[in-house]
Design an enzyme around this catalytic site. Structure first.
Site, PDB file in Angstrom:
ATOM      1  N   HIS A 121       0.845  -1.203   0.000  1.00  0.00           N
ATOM      2  CA  HIS A 121       0.000   0.000   0.000  1.00  0.00           C
ATOM      3  C   HIS A 121       0.878   1.250   0.000  1.00  0.00           C
ATOM      4  O   HIS A 121       1.750   1.405   0.856  1.00  0.00           O
ATOM      5  CB  HIS A 121      -0.903  -0.011   1.236  1.00  0.00           C
ATOM      6  CG  HIS A 121      -1.939   1.056   1.243  1.00  0.00           C
ATOM      7  ND1 HIS A 121      -1.710   2.296   1.785  1.00  0.00           N
ATOM      8  CD2 HIS A 121      -3.206   1.074   0.764  1.00  0.00           C
ATOM      9  CE1 HIS A 121      -2.802   3.038   1.656  1.00  0.00           C
ATOM     10  NE2 HIS A 121      -3.720   2.323   1.035  1.00  0.00           N
ATOM     11  N   ASP A 179      -6.774  13.420  -7.682  1.00  0.00           N
ATOM     12  CA  ASP A 179      -6.553  12.082  -7.112  1.00  0.00           C
ATOM     13  C   ASP A 179      -7.909  11.465  -6.812  1.00  0.00           C
ATOM     14  O   ASP A 179      -8.717  12.058  -6.087  1.00  0.00           O
ATOM     15  CB  ASP A 179      -5.725  12.211  -5.825  1.00  0.00           C
ATOM     16  CG  ASP A 179      -5.246  10.874  -5.282  1.00  0.00           C
ATOM     17  OD1 ASP A 179      -5.682   9.822  -5.794  1.00  0.00           O
ATOM     18  OD2 ASP A 179      -4.441  10.876  -4.337  1.00  0.00           O
ATOM     19  N   ALA A 181     -10.219   7.501  -6.373  1.00  0.00           N
ATOM     20  CA  ALA A 181     -10.401   6.060  -6.496  1.00  0.00           C
ATOM     21  C   ALA A 181     -11.365   5.804  -7.649  1.00  0.00           C
ATOM     22  O   ALA A 181     -12.202   6.662  -7.966  1.00  0.00           O
ATOM     23  CB  ALA A 181     -10.967   5.489  -5.200  1.00  0.00           C
ATOM     24  N   LYS A 231     -18.528   3.292 -16.132  1.00  0.00           N
ATOM     25  CA  LYS A 231     -17.362   4.138 -16.428  1.00  0.00           C
ATOM     26  C   LYS A 231     -16.251   3.893 -15.405  1.00  0.00           C
ATOM     27  O   LYS A 231     -15.074   3.755 -15.762  1.00  0.00           O
ATOM     28  CB  LYS A 231     -17.772   5.607 -16.440  1.00  0.00           C
ATOM     29  CG  LYS A 231     -18.772   5.947 -17.538  1.00  0.00           C
ATOM     30  CD  LYS A 231     -19.187   7.406 -17.506  1.00  0.00           C
ATOM     31  CE  LYS A 231     -20.209   7.701 -18.598  1.00  0.00           C
ATOM     32  NZ  LYS A 231     -20.645   9.110 -18.592  1.00  0.00           N
TER      33      LYS A 231
END
Length: 352
Positions: A121, A179, A181, A231
């Site tokens: 991570h 940034d 997810a 998407k």
């Protein structure tokens, strides 16, 4: 701010976290790198990727699942590319070095690609693309993650939250740093909500039986949802290809869990693509045009229900300025967790 939160000083928090990682076995330079990265995440309001990760990172170091001394080994290299075997080191250290290499190569060759396998991570990707932008480069950073999201239309997890970030240098304006997810939220936000005994909004995740939930415990046992439906799924697929398949790292369900698989290497992959901002035109001209676009976007009339137009990363920048001034808010649970980590290593806790 609720009474269940306490504001702490950035420098004091960095110093404490750095000391923790030194006692845990990292050298001074690497400890400082990890501490600055985690505290920067908190400064930007990305608390799910901040000091709430200290406990699990140090547990994996203590168990020997994460290496304490790795610098990474070059597997393959060209003038514009490098593949690094991270030797199961801390992802933050490996990704920091990976982006430094990518920027250096891009400065020389114009474009550079760096891949990392056998990593773990790596925290907040924005830290790495911010570095590239500060060095007059445009950058894209990706990483894959343990399986927690089904492909669109599926009911069994395969992909991770698979985030990506980009950074673009500006002139007089602030650099643009984005940034996200590819899931609706990073899984770390659900983990943080569970630690803080907070409910999560509907639409973030589903239970293992496929039902919508606001319970972070049920969500942690279930699946996160892709942002934008098909998407987000399409983006997650590409991030998996770049971070996992291209680098030779693990992918999808073959990546070990950070929290549950305390006897397994994660073998996460990271991928950095960097180009000089003056690749096609003079740097000054590019930055002038960036400034122009930023200012024009900022001055577009706001739609009903909106007070202003934010540039990518501008909200995080505002939080950084605020938290540097009045302190970083940490929940009582996270403070207790940090205090317990300090106690494990015989370190005094400065925040109580």
């Amino acid at each position: 701010m609720s009474e269940s939160f306490t504001r702490v000083n950035k420098e004091e928090l960095e110093r404490f976290v750095s000391n923790v990682f030194q006692v845990a076995g990292l050298n001074e330079e690497h400890s400082s790198t990890v501490a600055k990265h985690l505290v920067l995440a908190n400064l930007r309001g990305i608390d799910s990727h901040g000091v709430s990760r200290v406990d699990i990172y140090t547990k994996r170091l203590d168990l020997g699942v994460t290496a304490k001394t790795t610098e990474g080994k070059v597997v393959k290299e060209s003038a514009a590319s490098m593949l690094v075997d991270g030797g199961n080191g801390l992802g933050i250290i490996l990704a920091t070095r990976g982006m430094e290499i990518a920027v250096k190569k891009a400065k020389e060759a114009g474009i550079a690609v760096v891949g990392i396998k056998n990593s773990s991570h790596c925290g907040m990707l924005a830290d790495y693309t911010m570095y590239a932008a500060k060095h007059d480069c445009i950058a894209l950073a990706t990483t894959n993650a343990p399986s927690s999201m089904a492909p669109w239309g599926g009911r069994v997890g395969y992909f991770g939250t698979n985030p990506f970030s980009y950074g673009v240098p500006a002139g007089e304006e602030q650099d643009i740093v984005f940034d996200m997810a590819t899931s609706v939220v990073a899984r770390g936000r659900i983990t943080l909500a569970r630690k803080n005994n907070q409910q999560i909004p509907l639409g973030w995740a589903i239970t293992k039986d496929g039902h919508p939930t606001t319970d972070p415990v049920a969500a942690a046992d279930g699946l996160v949802l892709p942002v934008g439906g098909p998407k987000g799924y399409g983006l997650a697929f590409l991030m998996e290809v770049l971070s996992g398949l291209l680098t030779g790292a693990a992918f999808g369900p073959y990546i070990a869990s950070l929290y549950k698989d305390l006897d397994k290497n994660q073998n996460v992959g990271q991928f950095f693509f960097v180009m000089r901002a003056d690749l096609f035109e003079e740097l000054k001209e590019f930055k002038n045009r960036m400034d122009q676009m930023i200012r024009e976007v900022r001055h577009i009339p706001a739609a009903e229900g909106f007070e202003k137009i934010y540039l990518p990363g501008e909200i995080e920048l505002e939080r950084t300025v605020e938290r540097q001034t009045i302190g970083i808010p940490l929940s009582i649970h996270i403070l207790n967790e940090l205090e317990a980590v300090g106690r494990r290593y015989g370190l005094p806790f400065p925040f109580k």
